[in-house]
Design an enzyme around this catalytic site. Structure first.
Site, PDB file in Angstrom:
ATOM      1  CB  SER A 238      -0.957  -0.011   1.206  1.00  0.00           C
ATOM      2  OG  SER A 238      -0.518   0.894   2.174  1.00  0.00           O
ATOM      3  CE  LYS A 239       3.124   6.801  -2.940  1.00  0.00           C
ATOM      4  NZ  LYS A 239       4.532   6.682  -3.159  1.00  0.00           N
ATOM      5  NE  ARG A 240      -4.314   5.059   2.835  1.00  0.00           N
ATOM      6  CZ  ARG A 240      -5.402   4.320   3.008  1.00  0.00           C
ATOM      7  NH1 ARG A 240      -5.763   3.933   4.205  1.00  0.00           N
ATOM      8  NH2 ARG A 240      -6.138   3.960   1.979  1.00  0.00           N
TER       9      ARG A 240
END
Ligand code: GLU
Length: 468
Positions: A238-240
């Site tokens: 996940s980019k987060r």
């Protein structure tokens, strides 16, 4: 009937690896079948929209060669392909669905809590009055109680749920925008989508979507839900959490062809051969080979694959590709020769910077680098070797003839009872002050040219004399 698939991203930021894989599988699926690939921008959640994100989607699809046949920038018979431009369509179909009994007006406050929506019991007359009074409303899906609904997913198999477990979610919000839960059904139908390929987070809502299809009496698409791409056994990529997006990988020096090739393999089997062009991926794609086990993104494997792509290029193409990485070089050197020595040694383009840092000037003098166990060199005998090789470097004039140059070095070593390395290693270090260089003495001298080579060897002799 030929396959029609769609990639339906929401413009909420970066192109995640999982998203790009979804786009890729949609593309491969329909192209394998000579069908059409449609791009649809799902921008109905205006609060989550990020500026520039739509352009980014266009750019990534364009760069990776996933060209769509119908979509925002390409006309087709099912447009517009941006959901915020289709509000009238959703409205019209929502009213139809109300008539068909698949949806109802709801005037409750969003904070109201209830088991069964009291608005179910409103009479036509009551509804009419509320609408005339401009009371805010949403349109909710009407779910029939106590029914088993099921569908067969191409990856996950038979999925069956009880309608009592499904909530009567909102289809049209009070601001007039549809939710994904409604718009995806309307658009997939109106756009003639035959195969819906998307992330498995939508699998649990699919029975609800099917109820809507049934209300209209529409044929349902084939569903292919994809397992997530994982960072490790337990975490989704996940980019987060700071995991790389497609754009990050490009910035880190990975080729788009290698990225596409690698992510195709994340969860689908294409055969023994792993290195495949987009064309070959299309040919070999088969949804039956999509695995339901989540795939783990392995950056080392991508790096390895990227190295193969880089090595497989022609020298000229490679040279053109890496030229921008030479922008820090101010010395007039043989850049094509530099590319030639870099090509077999680079696995990703950003590795280049640390390999060319000695081109403008050798690094700082460090006598310990002359010490090489295997070559049996020391700073002392390196000094001798450099003095020995100096006349050759001065007299020889074909620095761009690697073969001849190497012969001369070997001759010199032999005549003096030295191993080749005992002459080559000191020259390599003298030219760079590095233990790790792309290419050895011959290549470095070729790249730097005669004048610079001589200047550096003189300087190295000087430094060694002063320091040992
Ligand atoms: N807009 C949805 C998303 O970006 C697409 C889901 C679908 O492909 O139906 O996750």
């Amino acid at each position: 009937m030929k396959a029609r698939t769609r990639f339906a991203p929401s413009p909420t930021g970066y192109m995640h690896i999982g998203n790009l894989r979804t786009a890729l599988y949609n593309f491969l699926m329909c192209k394998h079948d000579n069908g059409d690939f449609i791009l649809r921008i799902e921008d109905t959640d205006q609060q989550r929209e990020v500026e520039g994100a739509i352009q980014m989607i266009y750019d990534v699809l364009d760069q990776t060669g996933l060209h769509y046949d119908e979509g925002p920038l390409k006309s087709g018979h099912c447009g517009p392909y941006i959901q915020s431009q289709r509000l009238d369509i959703y409205h019209e179909y929502a009213l139809k669905l109300i008539k068909l009994g698949g949806a109802h007006y709801c005037f409750c406050d969003k904070n109201d809590e209830f088991e069964i929506d009291p608005c179910h019991h409103l009479s036509q007359e009551e509804i009419k009055i509320k609408l005339q009074n401009n009371e805010p409303y949403v349109i909710r899906q009407t779910i029939p109680p106590h029914q088993q609904v099921s569908f067969d997913d191409e990856v996950y198999g038979h999925i069956e749920v009880d309608t009592d477990s499904l909530n009567e979610g909102i289809l049209i919000k009070s601001d007039g925008y549809p939710t994904y839960n409604f718009a995806n059904v309307i658009d997939d139908h109106l756009m003639g989508i035959t195969h819906v390929i998307r992330g498995n987070e939508y699998i649990i809502s699919t029975p609800k979507y099917n109820l809507i299809y049934d209300s209209y009496g529409w044929e349902k698409p084939t569903y292919i839900h994809l397992p997530p791409v994982m960072k490790d056994e337990t975490h989704k990529l996940s980019k987060r959490n700071g995991d790389a997006s497609y754009q990050d990988l490009v910035k880190q020096g990975y080729l788009k062809e290698a990225i596409i090739n690698y992510i195709a393999l994340l969860g689908c089997y294409f055969g023994e051969e792993e290195i495949m062009s987009l064309e070959q991926l299309i040919q070999n794609f088969d949804i039956k080979h999509i695995s339901k086990a989540p795939a783990i993104f392995d950056i080392n494997k991508l790096t390895w694959m990227n190295g193969i792509y880089l090595r497989n290029m022609s020298l000229n193409d490679y040279h053109e590709l890496i030229k921008p990485y030479y922008s820090s070089i101010v010395r007039n050197v043989d850049l094509l020769e530099l590319s030639k020595v870099l090509q077999p040694r680079v696995e990703k383009l950003t590795d280049i910077n640390s390999l060319i840092d000695f081109i403008n000037e050798p690094l700082e003098f460090d006598p310990s680098i002359y010490k090489h166990k295997k070559m049996k060199t020391t700073p002392e005998n390196s000094l001798e070797a450099l003095k020995l090789v100096l006349p050759l470097l001065e007299e020889f004039n074909e620095y761009d003839n690697d073969e001849k140059f190497a012969e001369e070095f070997i001759k010199l070593a032999k005549a003096n009872g030295l191993k080749n390395g005992q002459v080559m290693w000191p020259v390599r270090v003298a030219l760079s002050n590095k233990a790790l260089t792309p290419g050895g003495a011959i290549e470095l001298a070729h790249i730097l040219g005669k004048n610079e080579t001589l200047r550096r060897v003189h300087k190295a002799i000087n430094d060694l004399e002063k320091n040992i």
